[in-house]
Design an enzyme around this catalytic site. Structure first.
Site, mmCIF file in Angstrom:
data_model
loop_
_atom_site.group_PDB
_atom_site.id
_atom_site.type_symbol
_atom_site.label_atom_id
_atom_site.label_comp_id
_atom_site.label_asym_id
_atom_site.label_seq_id
_atom_site.Cartn_x
_atom_site.Cartn_y
_atom_site.Cartn_z
ATOM 1 N N THR A 1 0.824 -1.215 0.000
ATOM 2 C CA THR A 1 0.000 0.000 0.000
ATOM 3 C C THR A 1 0.851 1.255 0.000
ATOM 4 O O THR A 1 0.476 2.271 -0.600
ATOM 5 C CB THR A 1 -0.932 0.003 1.229
ATOM 6 O OG1 THR A 1 -1.765 -1.159 1.187
ATOM 7 C CG2 THR A 1 -1.812 1.236 1.255
ATOM 8 N N SER B 1 1.725 -7.679 -0.608
ATOM 9 C CA SER B 1 2.438 -8.519 0.360
ATOM 10 C C SER B 1 1.937 -9.952 0.371
ATOM 11 O O SER B 1 2.644 -10.860 0.814
ATOM 12 C CB SER B 1 2.359 -7.919 1.764
ATOM 13 O OG SER B 1 1.044 -7.924 2.263
ATOM 14 N N THR C 1 1.547 -4.404 4.408
ATOM 15 C CA THR C 1 1.351 -4.672 5.842
ATOM 16 C C THR C 1 0.803 -6.064 6.149
ATOM 17 O O THR C 1 0.986 -6.569 7.249
ATOM 18 C CB THR C 1 0.402 -3.630 6.461
ATOM 19 O OG1 THR C 1 -0.851 -3.653 5.769
ATOM 20 C CG2 THR C 1 1.007 -2.238 6.390
ATOM 21 N N ASP C 2 0.123 -6.703 5.195
ATOM 22 C CA ASP C 2 -0.559 -7.960 5.512
ATOM 23 C C ASP C 2 0.394 -9.080 5.925
ATOM 24 O O ASP C 2 0.036 -9.936 6.738
ATOM 25 C CB ASP C 2 -1.413 -8.414 4.324
ATOM 26 C CG ASP C 2 -2.633 -7.537 4.122
ATOM 27 O OD1 ASP C 2 -3.021 -6.838 5.071
ATOM 28 O OD2 ASP C 2 -3.194 -7.543 3.009
#
Length: 321
Positions: free
Chosen positions: A12, A55, A88-89
């Site tokens: 992101t 990710s 971030t995942d």
């Protein structure tokens, strides 16, 4: 002058809006992303545009490529530290993989963002700037890999994503953060007491996570073994319990040479042999299951896979710290 290598992988933090109003993860190049951050004059930055992916496209093969890219940058003795931008995942998984596979004592910082660069109230600029400041700080020397998010510094072992969209997207339950960045000043209040690192000598094997719940049986364990898993992480409940119906499949997997590690779905506390009944941690330990202490299932999977790919024989001592 501090010299920082910025390695970008997408996510992101490097996204752009598409024609249908969605986000294209990793659409920005490393140079484009770096240009968004106003750096202090005393920091020189080199950009390595490694991946432009979401990710969820990150796996062990790409983690190893990222590790090699970091090690290549660290061959330069003038490099002060490394910053990796990441979606971030799965950021917590990559951070921990790097933590247990890179020996260098210089700061390695991972960061990302919950909002895209053009969103109102975006966290792209602050997270990136703060991560670069941390990578340039001698306070982060020999701390291991850290995650910087929302002005907080987290240890790779315990950090986890706790909110799908809020700017305070990461936390370390029970252990807290290591320090903060406030008005460009890096402060550290605690450091990990123990570091460990493993050399990868073999191909990283398949390791699956299987979650326990009421009524669970051996279906997914059997499927995992059939698919060729060399390791399984069980996410049990409480002190490390599973249903009695899972036991035959667990025992068969162990008898066939599959390494099994037990973790708990509880946010805090350790797996411990407190009860004596079929499916308890005590029962599982007697059968050859390794008790995974306070590791969450994702970090236990990373560590088990790395140790299996090293020249070590896996046992409970590797999950002591």
């Amino acid at each position: 002058m501090e010299k920082i290598s910025l390695i970008t992988t997408g996510g992101t933090i490097a996204s752009k809006e598409t024609t249908n109003g969605m986000l294209a993860s990793g659409a920005l190049s490393g140079i484009e992303l770096a240009s968004l951050c106003k750096l202090p004059n005393h920091i020189e930055m080199k950009v390595v545009d490694l991946f432009r992916i979401s990710s969820m496209s990150m796996g062990f093969e790409k983690m190893e490529r990222l590790k090699r890219a970091i090690q290549k940058e660290l061959e330069d003795p003038d490099v002060t530290g490394i910053v990796v931008t990441h979606g971030t995942d799965t950021l917590e998984e990559t951070a921990y993989f790097l933590d247990v596979t890179i020996k260098d004592q210089r700061p390695i910082v991972l960061t990302g963002s919950q909002r895209s660069p053009k969103d109102v109230g975006t966290d792209v600029y602050s997270n990136l700037r703060n991560s670069i400041l941390c990578a340039a700080s001698e306070l982060l020397y020999d701390v291991g890999v850290v995650v910087v998010f929302n002005e907080r510094i987290y240890s790779a072992k315990y950090v986890k994503k706790v909110h799908a969209s809020n700017l305070q997207g990461f936390e370390s339950f029970g252990y807290g953060y290591l320090g903060i960045i406030d008005n460009d000043i890096v402060s550290i209040y605690q450091k990990p007491l123990h570091r460990e690192c493993f050399d990868i000598h073999h191909r990283i094997p398949r390791v699956d996570i299987i979650k326990c719940h009421t009524g669970a049986d051996g279906l997914f364990i059997e499927a995992s073994v059939k698919k060729g898993a060399k390791g399984i992480v069980l996410e049990g409940v409480g002190r490390g319990q599973v249903t009695p119906e899972m036991i035959p499949a667990i025992q068969e997997a162990i008898d066939n040479g599959v390494t099994i590690v037990m973790t708990t779905s509880a946010e805090e506390g350790k797996v411990y042999p407190a009860y004596d009944y079929e499916g308890s941690a005590f029962d599982l330990k007697q059968r050859g299951v390794i008790l995974g202490a306070d590791y969450d299932s994702k970090k236990a999977r990373i560590k088990l896979a790395v140790v299996l790919a090293s020249e070590h024989t896996v046992d409970e001592k590797f999950f002591k710290y």
